[in-house]
Design an enzyme around this catalytic site. Structure first.
Site, PDB file in Angstrom:
ATOM      1  CD  GLU A   1      -8.882   0.088   7.586  1.00 38.94           C
ATOM      2  OE1 GLU A   1      -8.730  -0.940   8.282  1.00 38.94           O
ATOM      3  OE2 GLU A   1      -8.386   1.192   7.887  1.00 38.94           O
TER       4      GLU A   1
ATOM      5  CG  HIS B   1      -5.944  -3.132   8.541  1.00 42.17           C
ATOM      6  ND1 HIS B   1      -6.105  -1.813   8.892  1.00 42.17           N
ATOM      7  CD2 HIS B   1      -4.633  -3.393   8.783  1.00 42.17           C
ATOM      8  CE1 HIS B   1      -4.952  -1.323   9.307  1.00 42.17           C
ATOM      9  NE2 HIS B   1      -4.042  -2.264   9.251  1.00 42.17           N
TER      10      HIS B   1
ATOM     11  CG  ASN C   1      -9.028  -2.677  11.656  1.00 45.06           C
ATOM     12  OD1 ASN C   1      -8.041  -3.285  11.207  1.00 45.06           O
ATOM     13  ND2 ASN C   1      -9.498  -1.579  11.082  1.00 45.06           N
TER      14      ASN C   1
ATOM     15  CG  ASP D   1      -0.371  -0.611   2.454  1.00 48.69           C
ATOM     16  OD1 ASP D   1       0.866  -0.559   2.604  1.00 48.69           O
ATOM     17  OD2 ASP D   1      -1.119  -1.135   3.278  1.00 48.69           O
TER      18      ASP D   1
END
Ligand code: F6R
Length: 268
Positions: free
Chosen positions: A144, A139, A137, A67
């Site tokens: 996400e 990811h 979380n 990313d």
């Protein structure tokens, strides 16, 4: 999933470096998928040491990062290009023209940029080994929760939790980007091997969800349950919410025998 539990984060990094260096040595033109964030920094330190001490060469290696923030200059110290140069590329013999990140300026079309990134990966022969961290979380990359399990490289809006988790890396007067280009979950699943590193108590709940399911877009890392060659390296804290740890330790001992006989990448 091969789950390997270590005493501490240092051992996780050393073992990850072993996987990466074995990959590099086993292929004429290795293709590595790379991650940023706090977790892989010690892996990159180990790789730099292997380059300096053991002449591990990156000269034929091509890399694709997971990313990159949207519309950020390579020279900006918050960019993932800067991070990669600073932590790895500037210290080894890699040809930087073969190191790629999914960039997208404000005037570029994210869909076109995403498609171009996917075709660059294909053109390089696909990713042999993808390094991953995991968000608190669940990811992977910046996929996400609620990301499509069939997603490809595209632009994503970061969640409030991710922005809060990463705010530690920004000074008070530094703007924190909220959009990023990221490989999709399907892109990650295409890699021949994936190696996920998780350390610290803050990751324990996400690690449990990833490993014990359910397979769900609410925990993007759970998609690794359907990957043929997923290796998960954990320290004790990140593994602390897992039941059945005795089984993972025993299975690891048995896997080591197979790996010793046939090599780490015997599923290629
Ligand atoms: C980084 C990335 C993220 C991180 C994750 C964990 O390129 O894609 O998924 O791996 O946010 O970050 P750290 O390691 O900082 O806890």
């Amino acid at each position: 999933m091969q789950i390997i539990i270590f005493d501490d984060a240092q051992q996780v990094a050393e073992n990850a470096a072993h996987w990466v260096s074995e990959l590099i040595k086993s292929k004429d033109a290795p293709v590595l998928g790379l991650a940023t964030g706090s977790t892989p920094i010690s892996l990159y330190k180990q790789l730099v040491a292997k380059h300096q001490r053991d002449q591990l060469s990156f000269a034929n290696t091509t890399t694709f990062n997971l990313d990159e923030y949207q519309n950020i200059d390579a020279e900006n110290s918050q960019s993932y290009r800067y991070f990669m140069n600073d932590n790895l590329f500037d210290h080894v013999d890699i040809d930087k023209s073969k190191t790629y990140l999914p960039t997208c300026t404000q005037s570029e079309n994210p869909r076109e940029q995403g498609l171009a990134y996917e075709s660059k990966i294909k053109h390089a022969g696909g990713i042999d080994l993808q390094i991953l961290g995991i968000g608190a979380n669940g990811h992977i990359g910046f996929n996400e929760p609620t990301s499509s399990l069939a997603s490809r490289t595209r632009i994503k809006t970061l969640t409030q939790q991710t922005l809060t988790d990463n705010s530690r890396l920004f000074k008070a007067d530094e703007p924190q980007p909220t959009l990023a280009m990221t490989m999709g979950i399907a892109t990650i699943l295409d890699a021949r091997y994936v190696l996920l590193m998780a350390t610290g108590k803050g990751k324990a709940s996400a690690v449990k969800d990833m490993i014990t399911g359910p397979l769900s877009a609410m925990c993007p890392a759970s998609a690794l349950q359907i990957h043929e060659n997923a290796i998960v390296l954990l320290d004790k804290e990140a593994a602390s919410e897992l039941d059945d740890q005795a089984y993972y330790l025993w299975a690891d001992k048995e896997n080591r025998k197979v790996n010793q006989a046939f090599g780490l990448f015997h599923n290629f």
